[in-house]
Design an enzyme around this catalytic site. Structure first.
Site, PDB file in Angstrom:
ATOM      1  N   PHE A  84       0.949  -1.224  -0.098  1.00 24.23           N
ATOM      2  CA  PHE A  84       0.153  -0.046  -0.184  1.00 24.23           C
ATOM      3  C   PHE A  84       0.827   1.321  -0.044  1.00 24.23           C
ATOM      4  O   PHE A  84       0.461   2.376   0.253  1.00 24.23           O
ATOM      5  CB  PHE A  84      -0.912   0.072   1.235  1.00 24.23           C
ATOM      6  CG  PHE A  84      -1.766  -1.128   1.361  1.00 24.23           C
ATOM      7  CD1 PHE A  84      -2.581  -1.710   0.321  1.00 24.23           C
ATOM      8  CD2 PHE A  84      -1.867  -2.204   2.302  1.00 24.23           C
ATOM      9  CE1 PHE A  84      -3.486  -2.745   0.161  1.00 24.23           C
ATOM     10  CE2 PHE A  84      -2.470  -2.961   2.557  1.00 24.23           C
ATOM     11  CZ  PHE A  84      -3.330  -3.589   1.327  1.00 24.23           C
ATOM     12  N   ARG A  85       2.051   1.162  -0.471  1.00 23.22           N
ATOM     13  CA  ARG A  85       3.060   2.282  -0.442  1.00 23.22           C
ATOM     14  C   ARG A  85       3.438   2.819   0.801  1.00 23.22           C
ATOM     15  O   ARG A  85       3.841   3.814   1.022  1.00 23.22           O
ATOM     16  CB  ARG A  85       2.309   3.385  -1.473  1.00 23.22           C
ATOM     17  CG  ARG A  85       2.404   3.135  -2.792  1.00 23.22           C
ATOM     18  CD  ARG A  85       1.853   4.183  -3.656  1.00 23.22           C
ATOM     19  NE  ARG A  85       1.778   3.677  -5.194  1.00 23.22           N
ATOM     20  CZ  ARG A  85       2.695   3.480  -6.060  1.00 23.22           C
ATOM     21  NH1 ARG A  85       4.190   3.810  -5.850  1.00 23.22           N
ATOM     22  NH2 ARG A  85       2.371   3.016  -7.382  1.00 23.22           N
ATOM     23  N   LEU A  86       3.077   2.037   1.897  1.00 21.09           N
ATOM     24  CA  LEU A  86       3.756   2.448   3.215  1.00 21.09           C
ATOM     25  C   LEU A  86       5.042   1.804   3.573  1.00 21.09           C
ATOM     26  O   LEU A  86       5.229   0.946   4.198  1.00 21.09           O
ATOM     27  CB  LEU A  86       2.767   1.721   4.338  1.00 21.09           C
ATOM     28  CG  LEU A  86       1.044   2.331   3.916  1.00 21.09           C
ATOM     29  CD1 LEU A  86       0.437   1.681   5.040  1.00 21.09           C
ATOM     30  CD2 LEU A  86       1.090   3.853   3.991  1.00 21.09           C
TER      31      LEU A  86
END
Length: 206
Positions: free
Chosen positions: A182-184
């Site tokens: 989740f692009r975290l």
């Protein structure tokens, strides 16, 4: 579990950037299909315009990151002019990236001689034959120069050209990035005010 004993989620516990970089590079050497030491090198010209190209990392330790080039090339002139540069490694197979930047020094003659002597004979001839980054009137001119230097150095050792040597980037910041869901992403920067100074570690928002 990685070679450093850290999983992909907790590499940020490492407090020494060179050890962490070494661990990541060893893993990249096992997983990258081509040139795990390939790195984008960024420089700036006399007009403040940036340039970037791929080079090969030829060594690193606690003093910095080393690459070699023709000092009369575009990148050579830009590094000598500004004495600053940046690098970005991207290992797609590991979904990792390392960025660093800092001041640059020229390696010692002994270091340059040792690395030059380790290169393939054809590459040493090429260092003499190529007027790197300058206009080439045709492929034949390059082939002619290669033939001339091959004949000149047909026997014995090939000396290192006086304009060919290495640079060492002495980083004041090294950032480690690891892709997460989740692009975290995990993102940690090691920074210091001056080269050879103490490191501060800062965890960054992705």
């Amino acid at each position: 579990m990685s070679e450093s004993g850290l999983t992909s989620g907790d590499f940020t516990e490492e407090n020494e950037p060179f050890a962490l970089f070494g661990s990541w590079l060893r893993e990249a050497e096992k997983s990258e299909l081509n040139d795990p030491t390939a790195v984008a090198l960024a420089t700036v010209d006399d007009h403040g315009m940036p340039n970037v190209r791929m080079v090969l990392l030829k060594g690193f330790d606690e003093h910095g990151f080393v690459f070699y080039t023709n000092f009369e090339s575009q990148k050579g002139r830009e590094v000598l002019g500004q004495k600053k540069a940046a690098m970005c490694f991207h290992w797609k197979s590991l979904r990792r990236q390392v960025r660093l930047r800092g001041e640059v020094e020229v390696v010692s003659d002994a270091e340059a001689d040792a690395y030059y002597a380790s290169r393939a004979r054809g590459s040493r001839i090429g260092a003499w034959a190529s007027k790197q980054s300058r206009p080439l009137e045709g492929r034949f001119a390059l082939e002619k120069a290669v033939a001339e230097y091959t004949a000149k150095y047909a026997i014995g050792e090939i000396p290192r050209p006086p304009y060919w040597s290495g640079f060492r980037i002495k980083p004041i910041s090294i950032e480690f990035w690891h892709d997460r869901q989740f692009r975290l992403h995990d993102r940690v920067e090691f920074r210091r005010a001056v080269a050879d100074g103490p490191w501060e570690k800062v965890r960054m928002y992705p």
